[in-house]
Design an enzyme around this catalytic site. Structure first.
Site, short mmCIF file in Angstrom:
data_model
loop_
_atom_site.label_atom_id
_atom_site.label_comp_id
_atom_site.label_asym_id
_atom_site.label_seq_id
_atom_site.Cartn_x
_atom_site.Cartn_y
_atom_site.Cartn_z
N HIS A 407 42.54 35.12 30.87
CA HIS A 407 43.50 35.66 29.91
C HIS A 407 44.25 36.88 30.47
CE1 HIS A 407 45.42 35.54 26.18
NE2 HIS A 407 44.44 35.82 25.34
N ARG A 408 43.88 37.34 31.66
CA ARG A 408 44.63 38.43 32.28
C ARG A 408 46.02 37.97 32.70
NH1 ARG A 408 40.69 40.19 37.03
NH2 ARG A 408 40.72 37.91 37.21
#
Length: 439
Positions: A407-408
């Site tokens: 999710h970065r």
């Protein structure tokens, strides 16, 4: 010339010598297998660097070696004769104590190493099985011992020197106390387990080095990658009918159509549309490294643990070629005969647990990749269909997909679009697509 351990592969720091296939005096040819080395991923052959005659072997079965370690010497040819004195002298150094002139500098270096934190000196110790056992019995951390043998190998004399320095530190505690306290990091948290035998019989099983590596990587990934998992059902009713029709033709070619093969193609086509999923993230530079090739990692369940062999250039291969490649790497993974190159370079990983009958699950991203697809068991589910104003119930085979992603660098909306593209790939495979590789 020295025979040295070649590169063992990305993320592989050491290997164990499990077989020595030659003896001193044997004539050998270039690329002939001399040793078999077991890493935490596979058993790999170590080839001979040139034609010649084995002059000496400086390791034993069970020894741990790392890249660049000298494991023997090769004689024959002009290059070998030029290098011959060096292996001979190295061979004499190993069993005999270090000469007096070198004892003093060796003594001065480990003073810091003996009190330094783990990894400060000699991160990958290489020594004999007998010294490993001795170190285990006396509680000595070999990572803090400076090796003076060939390729940094720890010798008997190195152990003697190190123990002497430890004793010297005890005799002069005030001179080393302050530096040690400044250099030492916070101690690693240890889990204190109770004595389970108090409540009944127990069995203790020593796990493999592969299992230890898996545990380490899963922990590192869990701690460093903020992952999210999205689930979606794919209607594979038509695909399963097509598979049933085409599978006999593939079996005539010595292949078997599987859902994993269909997944490889569906994922690759989705990766071409969404290249950020075919990438790696560098947090130090805040850069996304997008790869213009498609190498698929396939999670394989083996007796020794999870192994992920890699099928290269899946975009350039037909379904038939992928069937053959999948069977080959799966069999090699199970008998641990994969080469180093067959375990490297994946850009995306697929994990299919459908054969075990499980539902949706949360696969952990195979770093440094940024996403992984999990496949679960298909199930017939009722659907209400309206046609010509009439409603009726039809049963369709639904297969759950689970997409975990970093999710970065990937947002939820992009992940939703990506998994929808995979769904479309599954539901739009045609008979013409499968016939292409059979011609």
């Amino acid at each position: 010339m020295d025979i040295k351990v070649p590169n063992l592969g990305d993320g592989i720091e050491s290997a164990i010598v499990i077989s020595i296939l030659v003896s001193p005096g044997d004539s050998v040819t270039k690329d002939q297998t001399l040793f078999e080395l077991e890493t935490d991923k596979a058993v790999a052959p170590m080839p001979c660097p040139a034609d010649g005659v084995i002059d000496s072997i400086s390791v034993a079965e069970g020894d741990t070696v790392s890249e660049g370690s000298v494991v023997g010497a090769l004689a024959g040819g002009s290059a070998a004769s030029t290098d011959a004195p060096s292996p001979a002298s190295a061979k004499q150094e190993a069993p005999s104590p270090a000469p007096a002139p070198t004892a003093a500098p060796v003594a001065s270096v480990p003073v810091v190493a003996a009190a330094a934190p783990v990894g400060f000196v000699n991160e990958n110790p290489v020594t004999s099985a007998s010294l490993q056992k001795l170190a285990y019995r006396i509680g000595l951390d070999l990572r803090r011992v400076a090796g003076t043998g060939s390729g940094g190998r720890i010798t008997d004399q190195d152990i003697v020197n190190h123990m002497a320095h430890l004793q010297a530190l005890l005799d002069q505690p005030q001179q080393v106390a302050a530096p040690v306290q400044q250099a030492a990091p916070a101690p690693e948290k240890k889990i204190d387990l109770p004595d389970f035998s108090k409540w009944g019989d127990i069995e203790i099983e020593k796990l493999s080095s592969l299992r230890k590596k898996i545990a380490q990587k899963m922990t590192d990934t869990w701690n460093s990658v903020p992952a999210v998992t999205q689930n979606l059902d794919v209607d594979i009713t038509a695909l399963m009918a097509l598979r049933k029709k085409m599978n006999p033709l593939y079996q005539e070619k010595g292949a078997k159509l599987t859902l994993t093969v269909f997944a490889i193609k569906a994922v690759q086509q989705a990766l071409a549309k969404f290249p950020q999923f075919n990438s790696s993230y560098n947090p130090d530079t805040n850069e996304l490294i997008k790869k213009n090739y498609f190498h698929m990692g396939i999670a394989v369940d083996t007796e020794n643990g999870l192994i992920v062999p890699v099928i290269k250039d899946v975009d350039k291969k037909s379904y038939l070629e992928l069937c053959h490649d999948l069977t080959t790497v799966a069999n090699k993974a199970k008998d641990r005969s994969l080469g180093v190159d067959e375990l490297q370079g994946s850009t995306f990983t697929i994990s299919n647990l459908g054969g075990l009958g499980v539902g949706t699950f949360t696969p952990i991203v195979n770093t440094p990749e940024v996403a992984i697809l999990g496949m679960s068991a298909g199930e017939n589910k009722a659907q209400l269909i309206t046609k010509n104003g009439k409603k009726r119930v039809q049963f369709h085979m639904q297969m759950p997909l689970s997409l975990s992603y970093d999710h970065r660098v990937i947002d939820g909306a992009d992940a939703a679009r990506f998994i929808m593209a995979i769904k479309e790939g599954f539901e739009n495979i045609s008979e013409q697509d499968l016939e292409g590789g059979l011609l």
